[in-house]
Design an enzyme around this catalytic site. Structure first.
Site, PDB file in Angstrom:
ATOM      1  N   CYS A 220     128.622  -6.053 -11.001  1.00 14.37           N
ATOM      2  CA  CYS A 220     129.614  -4.988 -11.165  1.00 14.37           C
ATOM      3  C   CYS A 220     129.135  -3.986 -12.231  1.00 14.37           C
ATOM      4  CB  CYS A 220     130.955  -5.591 -11.578  1.00 14.37           C
ATOM      5  SG  CYS A 220     132.186  -4.329 -11.946  1.00 14.37           S
TER       6      CYS A 220
ATOM      7  N   TYR B 130     154.732  29.741  10.716  1.00 15.41           N
ATOM      8  CA  TYR B 130     154.190  29.368  12.030  1.00 15.41           C
ATOM      9  C   TYR B 130     155.181  28.569  12.873  1.00 15.41           C
ATOM     10  CZ  TYR B 130     153.020  25.139   9.369  1.00 15.41           C
ATOM     11  OH  TYR B 130     153.077  24.042   8.569  1.00 15.41           O
TER      12      TYR B 130
ATOM     13  N   GLU C 210     147.208  30.263  17.833  1.00 12.07           N
ATOM     14  CA  GLU C 210     147.430  30.773  16.465  1.00 12.07           C
ATOM     15  C   GLU C 210     146.283  30.343  15.568  1.00 12.07           C
ATOM     16  OE1 GLU C 210     151.051  29.033  15.067  1.00 12.07           O
ATOM     17  OE2 GLU C 210     152.164  29.662  16.841  1.00 12.07           O
TER      18      GLU C 210
ATOM     19  N   SER D  30     152.117  16.045  11.578  1.00  9.49           N
ATOM     20  CA  SER D  30     150.841  16.765  11.501  1.00  9.49           C
ATOM     21  C   SER D  30     150.369  17.057  12.916  1.00  9.49           C
ATOM     22  CB  SER D  30     149.817  15.990  10.694  1.00  9.49           C
ATOM     23  OG  SER D  30     149.841  14.663  11.070  1.00  9.49           O
ATOM     24  N   LEU D  31     149.186  17.603  13.049  1.00  8.41           N
ATOM     25  CA  LEU D  31     148.682  17.981  14.371  1.00  8.41           C
ATOM     26  C   LEU D  31     147.530  17.076  14.749  1.00  8.41           C
ATOM     27  CD1 LEU D  31     148.564  21.821  13.811  1.00  8.41           C
ATOM     28  CD2 LEU D  31     149.959  20.681  15.525  1.00  8.41           C
TER      29      LEU D  31
ATOM     30  N   PHE E  60     159.373  51.381  -8.196  1.00 10.18           N
ATOM     31  CA  PHE E  60     159.819  50.007  -7.941  1.00 10.18           C
ATOM     32  C   PHE E  60     160.135  49.304  -9.264  1.00 10.18           C
ATOM     33  CE2 PHE E  60     159.333  45.491  -7.188  1.00 10.18           C
ATOM     34  CZ  PHE E  60     159.891  45.294  -5.932  1.00 10.18           C
ATOM     35  N   ASP E  61     159.219  49.442 -10.225  1.00 13.40           N
ATOM     36  CA  ASP E  61     159.414  48.790 -11.529  1.00 13.40           C
ATOM     37  C   ASP E  61     160.668  49.324 -12.225  1.00 13.40           C
ATOM     38  OD1 ASP E  61     157.189  47.380 -11.059  1.00 13.40           O
ATOM     39  OD2 ASP E  61     155.859  48.575 -12.337  1.00 13.40           O
TER      40      ASP E  61
ATOM     41  N   ASP F 282     154.749  52.214  -7.185  1.00 12.75           N
ATOM     42  CA  ASP F 282     154.921  51.000  -7.988  1.00 12.75           C
ATOM     43  C   ASP F 282     155.804  51.304  -9.194  1.00 12.75           C
ATOM     44  OD1 ASP F 282     153.159  50.043  -6.220  1.00 12.75           O
ATOM     45  OD2 ASP F 282     151.599  49.466  -7.683  1.00 12.75           O
TER      46      ASP F 282
ATOM     47  N   ARG G  38     155.468  19.454   1.932  1.00 12.99           N
ATOM     48  CA  ARG G  38     155.403  18.463   3.012  1.00 12.99           C
ATOM     49  C   ARG G  38     155.553  17.033   2.463  1.00 12.99           C
ATOM     50  NH1 ARG G  38     151.825  15.189   5.658  1.00 12.99           N
ATOM     51  NH2 ARG G  38     152.249  15.008   7.869  1.00 12.99           N
TER      52      ARG G  38
ATOM     53  N   CYS H 164     131.950  -4.540 -15.326  1.00 12.31           N
ATOM     54  CA  CYS H 164     132.113  -5.778 -16.101  1.00 12.31           C
ATOM     55  C   CYS H 164     130.911  -6.708 -15.988  1.00 12.31           C
ATOM     56  CB  CYS H 164     133.392  -6.500 -15.673  1.00 12.31           C
ATOM     57  SG  CYS H 164     133.285  -7.173 -14.015  1.00 12.31           S
TER      58      CYS H 164
ATOM     59  N   GLU I 105     152.746  28.196   5.955  1.00 13.11           N
ATOM     60  CA  GLU I 105     151.654  27.798   5.069  1.00 13.11           C
ATOM     61  C   GLU I 105     151.625  28.728   3.858  1.00 13.11           C
ATOM     62  OE1 GLU I 105     150.237  25.163   6.283  1.00 13.11           O
ATOM     63  OE2 GLU I 105     148.218  24.986   5.485  1.00 13.11           O
TER      64      GLU I 105
ATOM     65  N   LYS J  92     139.649  22.258  15.663  1.00 12.51           N
ATOM     66  CA  LYS J  92     139.061  22.486  14.340  1.00 12.51           C
ATOM     67  C   LYS J  92     137.651  23.024  14.482  1.00 12.51           C
ATOM     68  CE  LYS J  92     140.824  20.015  10.974  1.00 12.51           C
ATOM     69  NZ  LYS J  92     141.207  19.566   9.911  1.00 12.51           N
TER      70      LYS J  92
ATOM     71  N   LYS K 172     144.819  28.384  12.315  1.00 11.81           N
ATOM     72  CA  LYS K 172     145.219  27.240  11.493  1.00 11.81           C
ATOM     73  C   LYS K 172     144.896  27.593  10.042  1.00 11.81           C
ATOM     74  CE  LYS K 172     145.315  22.285  11.250  1.00 11.81           C
ATOM     75  NZ  LYS K 172     145.014  22.094   9.839  1.00 11.81           N
TER      76      LYS K 172
ATOM     77  N   CYS L 290     138.289  -7.039 -14.930  1.00 16.96           N
ATOM     78  CA  CYS L 290     137.464  -5.834 -14.719  1.00 16.96           C
ATOM     79  C   CYS L 290     138.313  -4.570 -14.937  1.00 16.96           C
ATOM     80  CB  CYS L 290     136.904  -5.892 -13.306  1.00 16.96           C
ATOM     81  SG  CYS L 290     135.852  -4.511 -12.907  1.00 16.96           S
TER      82      CYS L 290
ATOM     83  N   ASP M 143     144.517  27.394   6.137  1.00 18.27           N
ATOM     84  CA  ASP M 143     144.117  26.275   5.291  1.00 18.27           C
ATOM     85  C   ASP M 143     144.760  26.419   3.916  1.00 18.27           C
ATOM     86  OD1 ASP M 143     142.903  23.997   4.537  1.00 18.27           O
ATOM     87  OD2 ASP M 143     140.909  24.845   4.288  1.00 18.27           O
TER      88      ASP M 143
ATOM     89  N   CYS N 129     133.718  -6.882  -6.497  1.00 21.93           N
ATOM     90  CA  CYS N 129     133.700  -7.548  -7.791  1.00 21.93           C
ATOM     91  C   CYS N 129     134.974  -8.395  -7.805  1.00 21.93           C
ATOM     92  CB  CYS N 129     133.737  -6.524  -8.931  1.00 21.93           C
ATOM     93  SG  CYS N 129     134.147  -7.289 -10.509  1.00 21.93           S
TER      94      CYS N 129
ATOM     95  N   LYS O 227     149.723  25.877  21.059  1.00 21.00           N
ATOM     96  CA  LYS O 227     151.059  25.282  21.215  1.00 21.00           C
ATOM     97  C   LYS O 227     151.656  25.655  22.567  1.00 21.00           C
ATOM     98  CE  LYS O 227     151.929  25.913  16.309  1.00 21.00           C
ATOM     99  NZ  LYS O 227     152.610  26.676  15.275  1.00 21.00           N
TER     100      LYS O 227
HETATM  101  S1  IVH Z   1     152.187  23.769  13.523  1.00 20.77           S
HETATM  102  C1  IVH Z   1     154.280  19.668  14.126  1.00 20.77           C
HETATM  103  N1  IVH Z   1     150.770  25.898  13.108  1.00 20.77           N
HETATM  104  O1  IVH Z   1     148.315  22.305   9.671  1.00 20.77           O
HETATM  105  C2  IVH Z   1     153.158  20.326  13.487  1.00 20.77           C
HETATM  106  N2  IVH Z   1     150.524  24.110  11.572  1.00 20.77           N
HETATM  107  O2  IVH Z   1     148.365  19.120  10.596  1.00 20.77           O
HETATM  108  C3  IVH Z   1     153.555  21.665  13.087  1.00 20.77           C
HETATM  109  N3  IVH Z   1     148.972  24.565   9.737  1.00 20.77           N
HETATM  110  O3  IVH Z   1     149.821  20.886   7.195  1.00 20.77           O
HETATM  111  C4  IVH Z   1     152.448  22.379  12.531  1.00 20.77           C
HETATM  112  N4  IVH Z   1     148.425  26.606  10.353  1.00 20.77           N
HETATM  113  O4  IVH Z   1     150.809  23.202   7.454  1.00 20.77           O
HETATM  114  C5  IVH Z   1     151.058  24.668  12.670  1.00 20.77           C
HETATM  115  N5  IVH Z   1     149.609  27.874  12.886  1.00 20.77           N
HETATM  116  C6  IVH Z   1     149.894  26.664  12.431  1.00 20.77           C
HETATM  117  C7  IVH Z   1     149.316  26.127  11.266  1.00 20.77           C
HETATM  118  C8  IVH Z   1     149.645  24.826  10.870  1.00 20.77           C
HETATM  119  C9  IVH Z   1     148.244  25.663   9.446  1.00 20.77           C
HETATM  120  C10 IVH Z   1     148.949  23.316   8.942  1.00 20.77           C
HETATM  121  C11 IVH Z   1     150.300  22.729   8.636  1.00 20.77           C
HETATM  122  C12 IVH Z   1     150.048  21.253   8.519  1.00 20.77           C
HETATM  123  C13 IVH Z   1     148.781  21.048   9.287  1.00 20.77           C
HETATM  124  C14 IVH Z   1     149.082  20.255  10.543  1.00 20.77           C
END
Ligand code: IVH
Length: 708
Positions: free
Chosen positions: A444, A263, A120, A89-90, A43-44, A40, A143, A447, A179, A350, A122, A468, A124, A462, A326
Site C-alpha cells: 500500500c 429546452y 436541438e 437523463s438522456l 437602464f441604470d 445602458d 438537478r 500504510c 441549461e 454525442k 446538447k 490505513c 454542456d 489494501c 426528441k
Molecule cells: S432534454 C428527460 N434537451 O443533458 C431528459 N437535455 O442527460 C430531458 N441537456 O443534464 C433532457 N441540452 O440538462 C435536453 N436540448 C437539451 C439539452 C439537455 C443539454 C442536458 C440536461 C441533462 C442532460 C441529459
C-alpha cells in the site's frame, strides 16, 4: 389627510410597479432578444430610481423585482427539495446506426411509419428546473440526484436571460427545464482577468523578494502562493457554471454573467400538441431558447443536422457536447413513456470526445474507500476540451497491461463522458529505449501493508482497512456525502485536517466535535467568522441524526451495499439488529441480493470493530431502525384509493403519500372506492369499471392538488 396619504401611496406603488415592468421589458430586449432600445446609462438610471423607491417604501417589497438581479442573499446552505417530476437523463449514442435503431423502436411502439423529431443542441452546462406560479418565478432547483435538488432560487434570479415574471398569456403553474451555462466569451474574459492578476502578483513578489523587506522569505512565499491560488484559472465552463450555482452569496453569482437556455416545458393543462410549440411558447413568455432547433422526419435529415452542428461546433459561443433528438408529438411522448433513467422519446447523439497526445511522466497510486488501489497516470500537462489535464485514471493493473503501457510513452488521452480524462492508447511509433516497464506496486502506498488481489476482480486491495489513513478519510467522506447523511457543512479538507491532527479516528468521532476541536486548524482562527464556520459544521452533524435508517445503512459503506440495496435491506429487516442476526440464507431472500452482497454483509458484521462502531453511532442518536410512519396530514382521511398505470413518480410513492395523509390503498375497484388515480397505460377495463361504478378518475396532478 388619511385619504391623501392613501392616494400618494397608491401612486408610488403604481410608479414602482411601472418601473419594475419597464426594467423587466428592457432586460428582455437586451439579454434575450439582443435588441436594446435604451442605452445602458438610461437602464441604470431606471434601476437606481427603483432601488431608491424600494428602499424608501419597503412595504411594496416584491421578491420578483428586477432589483433582485444584483443578488445580495447570503445563505448558510441550500434547502434540499423534491422535484415535482424526476429530472431524468438522456440515453446516449455515438453512431448513425444506433440513432436509426432508436427511430425504428419508437415507430414500432407507436405503430407508425413516419415520425417527426425536434433536433436541438446538447448544451454542456448545468441543468435547472424553474417553477412559475401565476407568472412569477417561485422556485429554481438544481438537478441534484434527479429526485432531490438544491433550492438555488436566489442565485438563479441573477441570471438575466431568466425572466422573473413571464410575459403575455401564461399558464397559472408551469415548469421549465433548461441549461445554465457561461458563454465562451465570458469564460475567457474571466480567465484572462485572472491570468493578468496572477502576472501582477508574480511581478510584485519578484520585486518584494529581491528588495530588503522585513518579511521573512518563507512567509512572503506563503503569502504569494495564497494570493496566486485566489486567482487560479477556472478549469472549464461547465464546472464554472455548476460551481457558480453552489455559491452561497448571490451577489457573487450576479457578477458572473451566466446564461440560460430552455429546452423543455412541463405544462400539463395546456392543449398544445408538440414539444416544438411549447418551446416557442417559452420564447414568447420571455425565455431564451436555442437558435438551432430543426424539425426533421428522417434519419438522413437528422444526420445532416448533426454533421452540420459538429463541423460548426467551434464557431458557437457556448460549449455543446452533442445533439438531442426528441419525438415532437407530446401524445407520442406519453405513449413511449420512460425507463427509470431516461425517456424513450429522446436520445442524445454525442460528439466523439476530443483526443490529445502527451507524455506519461510517471504512475502514482490512489487508495480508495474500500482499499482498492487505482493507478493514476501523471501526464505532461496539456489542454483537452478547454481543461488543463495533468492526470488520468488507469483503472487497474490489467488495464495497464492491456495498453502495454511504459513510463515515458506518448499516450492518447480523451475525456470519458467529458469528465474524467482517460488514457485510451499508446502511440507506439513514438516509443524509444528510454521508456521504462511499469512494475505494479506490491504494498500500500500509504500504510505499507501488503496488497492482495481479490478473486475474480481486477483490483488489488489494501486490506488494512481499520488503520490505513486514506481509507479512513474516504469512509468519512462517504459517510457525509449527499446520498448518505448529507452533512454538507463539512468539507474534504477539514476532514483531512481532523484526521491528521488526530481529532477524529472514525465517523463516530464526528459526533464528539465541539467548537474547541477546531481551534488552531487552518482556516479556523479566533475570528467570529471562523467560530461560525465551526458551529455550522457541528450543526450539520447534529442535523444528520434525523436521516432515515436506509441512509444510515448506506453511510456505513459496507462493500457492494449501495443506495438501492440499502433501501431494500432497510425495508426488509427494519433494523440493523435484525440484519446483523440474519443468516446468509436470509440475506439471499431479499430482492436483488445475491451471493456477493450477502457475503460482504456477513463479513462486515463479523468484524468486531464494525459492531462497536454501530453501537457508538447508535449512542449518538443515529437511526438504526425504520421509524414508524409520521403522518403528514389527515386530508385523505376516510378516502379509499386505487392507483393504476405508470406515473412520473413511482406508484409506490403515490401509495405512500396516500398512506401518510390518512387515505387507504386498495388494489381493486369496488363501490367503496373513492377515487381511481389513473396513470399512463392504464387498462381500459379498469377505466370502464370505474365509469360503471361512478368512481371519479383523477390524474396525478389532480391528486397532488388534493394534498396541497
Ligand atoms: S432534454 C428527460 N434537451 O443533458 C431528459 N437535455 O442527460 C430531458 N441537456 O443534464 C433532457 N441540452 O440538462 C435536453 N436540448 C437539451 C439539452 C439537455 C443539454 C442536458 C440536461 C441533462 C442532460 C441529459
Amino acid at each position: 389627510m388619511y385619504l391623501l396619504d392613501c392616494m400618494i401611496n397608491k401612486s408610488i406603488e403604481h410608479r414602482i410597479k411601472q418601473l419594475r415592468d419597464d426594467l423587466n421589458y428592457h432586460n428582455h430586449l437586451y439579454y434575450v432578444m439582443d435588441q436594446p432600445i435604451i442605452s445602458d446609462h438610461e437602464f441604470d438610471k431606471l434601476m437606481n430610481t427603483l432601488l431608491n423607491l424600494e428602499k424608501q417604501y419597503p412595504e411594496f417589497f416584491d421578491s420578483s423585482s428586477p432589483t433582485h438581479r444584483v443578488g445580495g442573499s447570503l445563505l448558510e446552505s441550500f434547502e434540499s427539495v423534491k422535484h415535482l417530476y424526476p429530472m431524468l437523463s438522456l440515453s446516449n449514442t455515438y453512431s448513425k446506426i444506433e440513432l436509426a435503431e432508436f427511430d425504428q423502436r419508437a415507430k414500432k411502439t407507436l405503430s407508425v411509419l413516419e415520425l417527426e423529431y425536434v433536433c436541438e443542441l446538447k448544451y454542456d452546462g448545468v441543468a435547472i428546473s424553474l417553477i412559475y406560479e401565476n407568472g412569477v418565478l417561485s422556485r429554481a432547483v438544481t438537478r441534484g440526484d434527479g429526485v432531490y435538488g438544491d433550492n438555488v432560487t436566489e442565485n438563479i434570479k441573477t441570471i438575466k436571460t431568466i425572466p422573473l415574471k413571464l410575459f403575455g398569456n401564461y399558464p397559472s403553474r408551469v415548469e421549465f427545464r433548461g441549461e445554465v451555462y457561461i458563454s465562451k466569451k465570458e469564460f475567457t474574459k474571466i480567465n484572462d482577468y485572472r491570468k493578468k492578476k496572477q502576472l501582477n502578483i508574480k511581478k510584485d513578489y519578484n520585486i518584494q523578494s529581491q528588495s530588503n523587506t522585513n518579511i521573512e522569505p518563507a512567509k512572503l512565499k506563503k503569502q504569494y502562493l495564497a494570493e496566486m491560488r485566489k486567482f487560479e484559472q477556472y478549469s472549464n465552463p461547465r464546472n464554472f457554471a455548476s460551481g457558480s450555482l453552489k455559491l452561497l452569496d448571490s451577489s457573487r453569482v450576479a457578477k458572473r454573467n451566466l446564461d440560460c437556455v430552455i429546452y423543455s416545458v412541463i405544462d400539463n393543462n395546456s392543449d398544445i400538441h408538440s414539444h416544438h410549440q411549447l418551446l416557442l411558447n417559452a420564447r414568447n413568455w420571455g425565455f431564451k431558447i436555442s437558435e438551432h432547433i430543426e424539425i426533421q422526419n428522417s434519419i438522413n435529415g437528422m444526420m445532416d443536422f448533426i454533421n452540420n452542428i459538429e463541423s460548426n461546433r467551434n464557431s458557437l459561443d457556448f460549449e455543446i457536447d452533442g445533439v438531442v433528438v426528441k419525438v415532437n408529438s407530446l401524445s407520442d411522448q406519453k405513449l413511449l413513456s420512460h425507463t427509470s433513467k431516461s425517456p424513450r422519446w429522446a436520445i442524445s447523439y454525442k460528439f466523439k470526445s476530443e483526443q490529445v497526445k502527451t507524455h506519461l511522466k510517471n504512475i502514482t497510486y490512489q487508495v480508495g474507500r474500500t482499499g482498492a488501489i487505482t493507478p493514476v497516470a501523471e501526464l505532461e500537462s496539456i489542454y483537452l476540451s478547454g481543461s488543463l489535464i495533468q492526470r488520468a485514471s488507469l483503472h487497474n493493473s490489467d488495464f495497464i497491461q492491456k495498453l502495454d503501457l511504459k513510463i515515458g510513452d506518448v499516450v492518447i488521452v480523451e475525456k470519458g463522458g467529458d469528465v474524467i480524462p482517460k488514457v485510451v492508447a499508446v502511440d507506439l511509433e513514438n516509443r524509444n529505449d528510454h521508456c521504462k516497464d511499469i512494475v505494479f506496486i506490491t504494498n500500500c502506498p500509504s500504510c505499507g501493508h501488503q496488497l492482495k488481489r481479490v478473486q475474480n476482480e481486477a483490483n488489488y486491495y489494501c486490506m488494512n482497512s481499520n488503520k490505513c489513513l486514506p481509507q479512513r478519510i474516504a469512509r468519512v467522506e462517504h459517510f457525509i456525502s449527499r446520498e448518505a447523511l448529507n452533512i454538507n457543512t463539512l468539507g474534504v479538507k477539514t476532514i483531512e485536517m481532523l484526521f491528521i491532527n488526530e481529532i477524529i479516528q472514525n465517523v463516530a468521532d464526528l459526533f464528539l466535535l465541539d467548537i474547541n476541536s477546531f481551534n488552531g486548524l487552518k482556516g479556523f482562527g479566533e475570528k467570529s467568522q471562523s467560530i461560525k464556520k465551526a458551529q455550522n459544521i457541528i450543526n450539520g452533524i447534529k442535523e444528520s441524526v434525523k436521516q432515515p435508517f436506509e441512509k444510515v445503512l448506506y453511510s456505513l459503506g459496507i462493500r457492494y451495499v449501495g443506495k438501492t440495496v440499502s433501501k431494500k435491506l432497510a425495508e426488509y429487516f427494519g433494523s440493523i439488529e435484525k440484519m446483523r442476526q440474519s443468516t446468509l440464507d436470509e440475506l439471499l431472500q431479499v430482492d436483488e441480493i445475491g451471493d456477493k452482497i450477502a457475503n460482504s454483509i456477513v463479513d462486515y458484521f463479523n468484524d468486531h470493530n464494525n459492531i462497536l462502531l454501530i453501537e457508538d453511532l447508535q449512542s449518538h442518536g443515529l437511526q438504526m431502525n425504520i421509524i414508524e410512519k409520521i403522518m403528514q396530514s389527515n386530508k385523505l382521511q376516510g378516502l379509499v384509493f386505487v392507483v393504476s398505470g405508470t406515473f412520473q413518480i413511482s406508484r409506490e410513492e403515490i401509495k405512500k403519500i396516500i398512506d401518510l395523509n390518512g387515505g387507504k390503498n386498495t388494489s381493486s375497484l369496488s363501490k367503496n372506492t373513492s377515487y381511481l388515480i389513473a396513470g399512463e397505460n392504464m387498462g381500459q377495463k379498469k377505466k370502464d369499471l370505474a365509469l360503471i361504478l361512478d368512481i371519479p378518475i383523477v390524474s396525478e396532478m389532480d391528486f397532488q392538488k388534493m394534498i396541497e
